[in-house]
Design a protein around this motif. Structure first.
Motif, PDB file in Angstrom:
ATOM      1  N   GLU A 228       0.811  -1.216   0.000  1.00 34.34           N
ATOM      2  CA  GLU A 228       0.000   0.000   0.000  1.00 34.34           C
ATOM      3  C   GLU A 228       0.850   1.274   0.000  1.00 34.34           C
ATOM      4  N   VAL A 229       1.781   1.300  -0.951  1.00 30.43           N
ATOM      5  CA  VAL A 229       2.612   2.492  -1.144  1.00 30.43           C
ATOM      6  C   VAL A 229       2.574   2.854  -2.624  1.00 30.43           C
ATOM      7  N   PRO A 230       2.764   4.126  -2.979  1.00 28.19           N
ATOM      8  CA  PRO A 230       2.794   4.506  -4.390  1.00 28.19           C
ATOM      9  C   PRO A 230       3.910   3.779  -5.138  1.00 28.19           C
ATOM     10  N   LEU A 231       3.603   3.345  -6.340  1.00 31.60           N
ATOM     11  CA  LEU A 231       4.597   2.601  -7.126  1.00 31.60           C
ATOM     12  C   LEU A 231       5.873   3.424  -7.331  1.00 31.60           C
ATOM     13  N   ALA A 232       5.744   4.695  -7.628  1.00 31.94           N
ATOM     14  CA  ALA A 232       6.930   5.536  -7.868  1.00 31.94           C
ATOM     15  C   ALA A 232       7.812   5.603  -6.629  1.00 31.94           C
ATOM     16  N   GLU A 233       7.178   5.698  -5.472  1.00 31.62           N
ATOM     17  CA  GLU A 233       7.945   5.758  -4.224  1.00 31.62           C
ATOM     18  C   GLU A 233       8.655   4.429  -3.954  1.00 31.62           C
ATOM     19  N   LEU A 234       7.928   3.318  -4.176  1.00 32.85           N
ATOM     20  CA  LEU A 234       8.539   2.006  -3.974  1.00 32.85           C
ATOM     21  C   LEU A 234       9.707   1.796  -4.934  1.00 32.85           C
ATOM     22  N   TRP A 235       9.497   2.162  -6.188  1.00 35.74           N
ATOM     23  CA  TRP A 235      10.535   1.928  -7.194  1.00 35.74           C
ATOM     24  C   TRP A 235      11.781   2.785  -6.926  1.00 35.74           C
ATOM     25  N   LYS A 236      11.587   4.012  -6.477  1.00 36.19           N
ATOM     26  CA  LYS A 236      12.735   4.865  -6.150  1.00 36.19           C
ATOM     27  C   LYS A 236      13.600   4.224  -5.066  1.00 36.19           C
ATOM     28  N   GLU A 237      12.950   3.550  -4.115  1.00 38.44           N
ATOM     29  CA  GLU A 237      13.672   2.891  -3.031  1.00 38.44           C
ATOM     30  C   GLU A 237      14.335   1.594  -3.496  1.00 38.44           C
ATOM     31  N   MET A 238      13.623   0.842  -4.348  1.00 41.96           N
ATOM     32  CA  MET A 238      14.103  -0.499  -4.702  1.00 41.96           C
ATOM     33  C   MET A 238      15.061  -0.516  -5.881  1.00 41.96           C
ATOM     34  N   GLU A 239      14.930   0.419  -6.797  1.00 46.46           N
ATOM     35  CA  GLU A 239      15.696   0.335  -8.048  1.00 46.46           C
ATOM     36  C   GLU A 239      17.210   0.221  -7.859  1.00 46.46           C
ATOM     37  N   PRO A 240      17.846   1.087  -7.045  1.00 47.22           N
ATOM     38  CA  PRO A 240      19.303   0.947  -6.873  1.00 47.22           C
ATOM     39  C   PRO A 240      19.690  -0.360  -6.171  1.00 47.22           C
ATOM     40  N   ARG A 241      18.814  -0.855  -5.304  1.00 43.55           N
ATOM     41  CA  ARG A 241      19.127  -2.097  -4.599  1.00 43.55           C
ATOM     42  C   ARG A 241      18.980  -3.299  -5.529  1.00 43.55           C
TER      43      ARG A 241
END
Length: 503
Positions: free
Chosen positions: A476-489
Motif C-alpha cells: 500500500e505504497v505509491p509505485l513511484a515511491e517504492l521503485w525509487k527505493e528499490m531500483e538501486p538495490r
C-alpha cells in the motif's frame, strides 16, 4: 643444515626436456600415484614441511617412482644406478645438461625440485610438471636472493581468479617458474612471459618444454619494458609485491621483492597496464597496498587507476605492520629464535614508520579496458570464504555491462541463493531477512520484506514492472515511491549475482 648447492641456471633444451617428460610419464610421476605411494597422511605431512613420514613409508624401495620422488620431490641425493634406471631416455648426462642435478661420487645430487601440479579449468582436469629451485624443506636454511619459487598459495590463488575466455595474446608479467603462463596458454594463441630474473625465465622456458607447451615466449626485463608498444587481450601477474625495507642487510628476494619503496610496484603496474590492453582486454593480479597517514589502502589504490578504466579491487585481508613484517621475515627462513630476526623486524617497522603506514592490505585486482562510457568502479573488502572466482568475476563484468542499458525486463534468482529469516521470540514478523550466496563471493545481504518479496517472485515469468506493481499494491505504497527505493538495490543485486537476467 644442508649447504646451498651450485647455483647454475637450469638450461632449457627441447630434445632433453622431451626425453625427461617421457621418463617421468613412464614412471607415472604424478600427484595421485605419488600420494598412493607414500600414503595420504605422509603426503599431508610433506605439505607441512615434514618429509620423514614419506621416507619411513618408502623404506628401501628403489623403483623408478620412489627414486624420482626422493630425488626431485624431496630433493635428496640418490644412487647413480637407481637414477639411471629411472631415467633411461634422459640419462645422467641429460640430467646434468638440463641443470637439474649433478653426479657426486656414487650419487646424483638434485639441483632443483620437480613436482607435479594439478589444475582444473574450463577444458577439464590436467597436470603439469613444474621445476623450480630447491626450497627450505631441502636447504634447511634461508633462501638465496635469486631463488625461483615453485607453485605456492599465491600462484594457485591467481590461477583461480583468471577469467578463462579464449583470446589471441596474453602477457604473464613476472612469470617466475612459468605456472601462470602455462595455464593461460590453454586458452591463448600466444603467451609472452617476462621476468627480471634470467634464472626464472630459464625455469619458465624449461617448464614449457617439459609439458609440451609451444606457444609461450620468454622475455627479460622489468614491468612493461619488454613489451613496449604492444597490447594484449589478457595480462596476468603475480608480481613481486612484497613490501621490503630498502636497507643494507635486508635480503631482497627476486621472487617477491620488486625493488621499489613501499607499494610503488603495484602502483606502477596499475598506472601502466591500461596502455597495454586491447579494447575489452583485462589485467588480473595480486597485490599489497599500504594505508598511510589516515588514507585507507583501497582509497590509495583507487587513485592509481584512470577513471575511464573498469576497476574491481577486492581486499581479502589487512595486517598490522608488525604482523606483516613477521610474516615475510619468516617466509625468508628467519625465525624469532634466530639472531637476525630482531634486526630485520626493526628495519621493517622503521620503514613503515617513516611512511606513516598503519596497515597493509592484500587482495585481488581486475582492470578492464572498456569504452569508458560507464566504467565499473568497485573497491571492496571481502573476508568470507570464496569459490569459483574466475567465473564470479566474469559474471560480475557481464552484469555491469547489462546494467548499462538499464535493469533487464525479466530477472531470475540465482540457483545458489537461499533466504534466512530471524525472529525475536514471540514476534510473527522477522527482525532480519538475509539473502545468502552459496558460491562465488559468498555474500550475505540484508534485505527488507519488499525486496525479499521481489527476489522471491523473480522466476523469469513475471516482468520486473509487474512484480514491482504487485508489491506496491501489497504494501500500500505509491509505485513511484517504492521503485525509487528499490531500483538501486535491485541493480546491486544484479551486479552481485543474486539476480540474473532471464534468457
Amino acid at each position: 643444515m644442508t649447504a646451498v648447492p651450485d647455483r647454475d641456471h637450469p638450461r632449457p633444451d627441447l630434445p632433453l626436456a622431451q626425453a625427461l617428460a617421457a621418463d617421468l610419464d613412464a614412471a607415472d610421476f604424478r600427484s595421485d600415484p605419488l600420494r598412493r605411494l607414500w600414503g595420504e597422511a605422509a603426503d599431508d605431512a610433506l605439505g607441512r614441511g615434514m618429509r620423514e613420514p614419506v621416507l619411513r613409508t618408502l623404506g628401501a624401495r628403489d623403483d623408478a617412482l620412489s627414486t624420482l620422488g626422493r630425488l626431485w620431490v624431496l630433493g635428496m641425493p640418490q644412487p647413480l644406478t637407481a637414477v639411471e634406471g629411472a631415467l633411461p631416455r634422459l640419462g645422467l648426462s641429460g640430467v646434468a645438461a638440463l641443470g637439474l642435478g649433478r653426479v657426486d661420487g656414487s650419487e646424483v645430487v638434485p639441483l632443483a625440485v620437480i613436482r607435479p601440479q594439478s589444475f582444473v579449468d574450463a577444458d577439464g582436469v590436467g597436470e603439469w610438471w613444474i621445476a623450480s629451485d630447491l626450497d627450505e624443506l631441502v636447504l634447511g636454511t634461508s633462501l638465496p636472493a635469486d631463488h625461483v619459487l615453485g607453485v605456492g598459495g599465491a600462484s594457485r590463488t591467481l590461477a583461480e581468479l583468471v577469467i578463462g575466455a579464449p583470446i589471441e595474446r596474453a602477457l604473464d608479467l613476472g612469470t617466475g617458474c612459468g605456472i601462470q603462463a602455462l595455464l593461460v596458454s590453454r586458452h591463448a594463441s600466444v603467451v609472452v612471459a617476462t621476468d627480471v630474473s634470467e634464472r626464472a625465465l630459464a625455469y619458465a622456458e624449461l617448464n614449457a618444454q617439459l609439458n609440451g607447451v609451444q606457444n609461450v615466449e620468454v622475455r627479460h626485463g622489468s614491468l612493461f619494458e619488454p613489451v613496449a608498444g604492444e597490447a594484449f587481450d589478457l595480462i596476468v601477474s603475480n608480481p613481486p609485491f612484497v613490501i621490503t625495507p630498502r636497507v643494507h642487510g635486508v635480503p631482497e628476494y627476486e621472487y617477491r621483492d620488486g625493488g621499489l619503496v613501499g607499494d610503488a610496484l603495484v602502483e606502477a603496474f596499475l598506472r601502466e597496464a591500461p596502455a597495454h590492453l586491447t579494447p575489452g582486454g583485462a589485467a588480473q593480479l595480486l597485490g599489497n597496498w599500504e594505508s598511510r597517514d589516515g588514507v585507507a589502502g583501497l582509497d590509495r589504490v583507487r587513485s592509481w587507476v584512470r577513471e575511464d578504466v573498469d576497476a574491481w579491487v577486492i581486499q581479502r585481508e589487512e595486517l598490522s605492520p608488525l604482523a606483516y613484517a613477521e610474516l615475510w621475515i619468516r617466509d625468508g627462513g628467519t625465525l624469532p629464535r634466530d639472531a637476525d630476526f630482531t634486526r630485520l623486524l626493526t628495519a621493517w617497522l622503521d620503514d613503515f614508520d617513516a611512511r606513516g603506514v598503519t596497515a597493509v592490505g592484500f587482495g585481488y585486482i581486475l582492470l578492464r579496458r572498456g569504452d569508458g562510457s560507464h566504467p565499473l568502479r568497485r573497491f571492496e573488502s571481502i573476508t568470507q570464504p570464496v569459490s569459483n572466482l574466475g567465473r564470479a568475476l566474469a559474471a560480475g563484468l557481464a552484469a555491469h555491462d547489462v546494467l548499462a542499458t538499464g535493469i533487464p525486463p525479466r530477472l531470475i534468482t540465482a540457483p545458489d541463493i537461499t533466504e534466512a529469516r530471524h525472529y525475536m521470540p514471540g514476534n510473527d514478523d522477522p527482525s532480519v531477512i538475509e539473502l545468502r550466496q552459496g558460491g562465488g563471493f559468498g555474500r550475505t545481504i540484508a534485505v527488507d520484506p519488499a525486496l525479499a518479496g521481489f527476489v522471491g517472485a523473480c522466476d523469469g515469468e513475471l516482468t520486473v514492472s509487474q512484480i514491482a506493481a504487485a508489491l506496491a499494491d501489497l504494501f500500500e505504497v505509491p509505485l513511484a515511491e517504492l521503485w525509487k527505493e528499490m531500483e538501486p538495490r535491485i541493480r546491486q543485486l544484479v551486479l552481485d549475482g543474486i539476480l540474473l537476467p532471464a534468457e
